[in-house]
Write an enzyme that holds these catalytic residues in place. Structure first.
Site, mmCIF file in Angstrom:
data_model
loop_
_atom_site.group_PDB
_atom_site.id
_atom_site.type_symbol
_atom_site.label_atom_id
_atom_site.label_comp_id
_atom_site.label_asym_id
_atom_site.label_seq_id
_atom_site.Cartn_x
_atom_site.Cartn_y
_atom_site.Cartn_z
ATOM 1 C CE LYS A 1 34.749 41.359 37.073
ATOM 2 N NZ LYS A 1 36.228 41.321 37.022
ATOM 3 C CB SER B 1 39.395 40.883 37.676
ATOM 4 O OG SER B 1 38.458 40.061 38.312
#
EC number: 3.4.21.53
Length: 330
Positions: free
Chosen positions: A277, A232
């Protein structure tokens, strides 16, 4: 004696509550880290601005951690089957995550150098089989760790080339796969099969085909990152490498965070945990949070509202989308 038995029973209960592993993983916001702290392009420019990758913290659940996750904001518990393939051990999972990280770094280097007009060569060796899908025909002939080097005797130059070759086939077509296993070349046969209920998408029957390749870049890139897995951070790696290769400060002195996979053509793909996140990005003072367009963008917006933050959430589909946004912002 009775009180001793009660005490021992209570001690055992407490120990079980604290330490017995459950078939769940607990995830929560991790850290936002400036990529230039561990990635260096030899002779490249490091500027005042910071391009940050963002992680999720993940641990195996115990009864204690499971209960805590129910009351801790931006924390959730999921069955381990959401992360582990059927029959996959935690050690195999960790290895797969590291392979995904390595692959994302290679794609980032390849695309950033091409975008910056710098020299980069790719020695493509094949497709790594992270695991065959249980119940698929491929599971009868492929094993985790196999490397597919050719289809019907014809090699392929990139991961995209491999995927296109597979998708050009029809369900039920027989294919001959040349593979490397334990240093030896083998030839096996299997059938192309549908990979969704509609039958419109077909595949060989393996999870996450990963490119096995060697990247040679001039100037060289040094990456010293440990204990972080998954793909990611690919988009942010690409931005940082491009920034060090080209004049000027892409972040313009600001803290810019983001998440998203990247392929060798610069396309940004979806990731897990965007809603967590953004919390780490906001805590580190990021003013912009890049996120893959689509559902990742929507969940990041919801978290931004829960945080009552003014961080700018920017959806992107390609690395160039992010670069254009930064250049216009500057």
């Amino acid at each position: 004696m009775k009180s001793l038995k009660i005490g021992i029973g209570l001690l055992i209960t407490v120990l079980l509550f604290l330490f017995v592993p459950l078939p769940y993983y607990i995830s929560s916001p991790g850290a936002a880290t400036s990529i230039e702290e561990f990635l260096t392009v030899v002779g490249g420019e490091k500027d005042d601005g910071e391009l940050m990758m963002v992680t999720i913290s993940q641990r195996r659940a115990t009864p204690f951690w499971l209960v805590e996750s129910w009351v801790t904001p931006f924390t959730e518990a999921n069955l381990s089957s959401r992360y582990l393939y059927d029959g996959e051990s935690e050690a195999d999972y960790d290895r797969r995550q590291q392979l995904l990280m390595d692959s994302s770094q290679q794609a980032a280097i390849q695309y950033a150098y091409e975008l910056a007009g710098k020299e980069v060569t790719v020695d493509f060796e094949g497709i790594y089989v992270s695991a065959p899908i249980p119940g698929s025909l491929a599971a009868n002939v492929l094993k985790p760790g196999d490397i597919i080097t050719a289809i019907d005797g014809m090699s392929f130059a990139t991961r995209t080339d491999f995927l296109n070759r597979v998708m050009e086939s029809d369900a039920g077509d027989e294919v001959e796969l040349t593979i490397e296993r334990d240093g030896e070349e083998r030839v096996v046969q299997t059938l192309i099969q549908p990979i969704d209920q509609s039958g419109d998408r077909v595949g060989i029957g393996i999870y996450e085909p990963l490119p096995v390749q060697e990247i040679t870049a001039v100037p060289e890139v040094d990456v010293a990152l440990t204990n972080v897995g998954g793909p990611s951070a690919g988009m942010m790696f690409t931005l940082e490498i491009y920034d060090q290769l080209t004049p000027g400060d892409l972040a313009n002195g600001k803290r810019i965070a983001g998440t998203g996979t990247v392929d060798e053509e610069g396309n940004v793909g979806p990731i897990g945990g965007a809603w967590q996140k953004i919390v780490a990005a906001e805590e580190e003072g990021a003013t912009v949070f890049f996120v893959p367009a689509g559902s990742n963008y929507e969940e990041a917006l919801e978290s931004r509202d829960r945080l009552d933050s003014d961080i700018k959430v920017v959806p992107v589909k390609t690395v160039e989308d992010a670069i254009r946004y930064l250049e216009e912002m500057n």
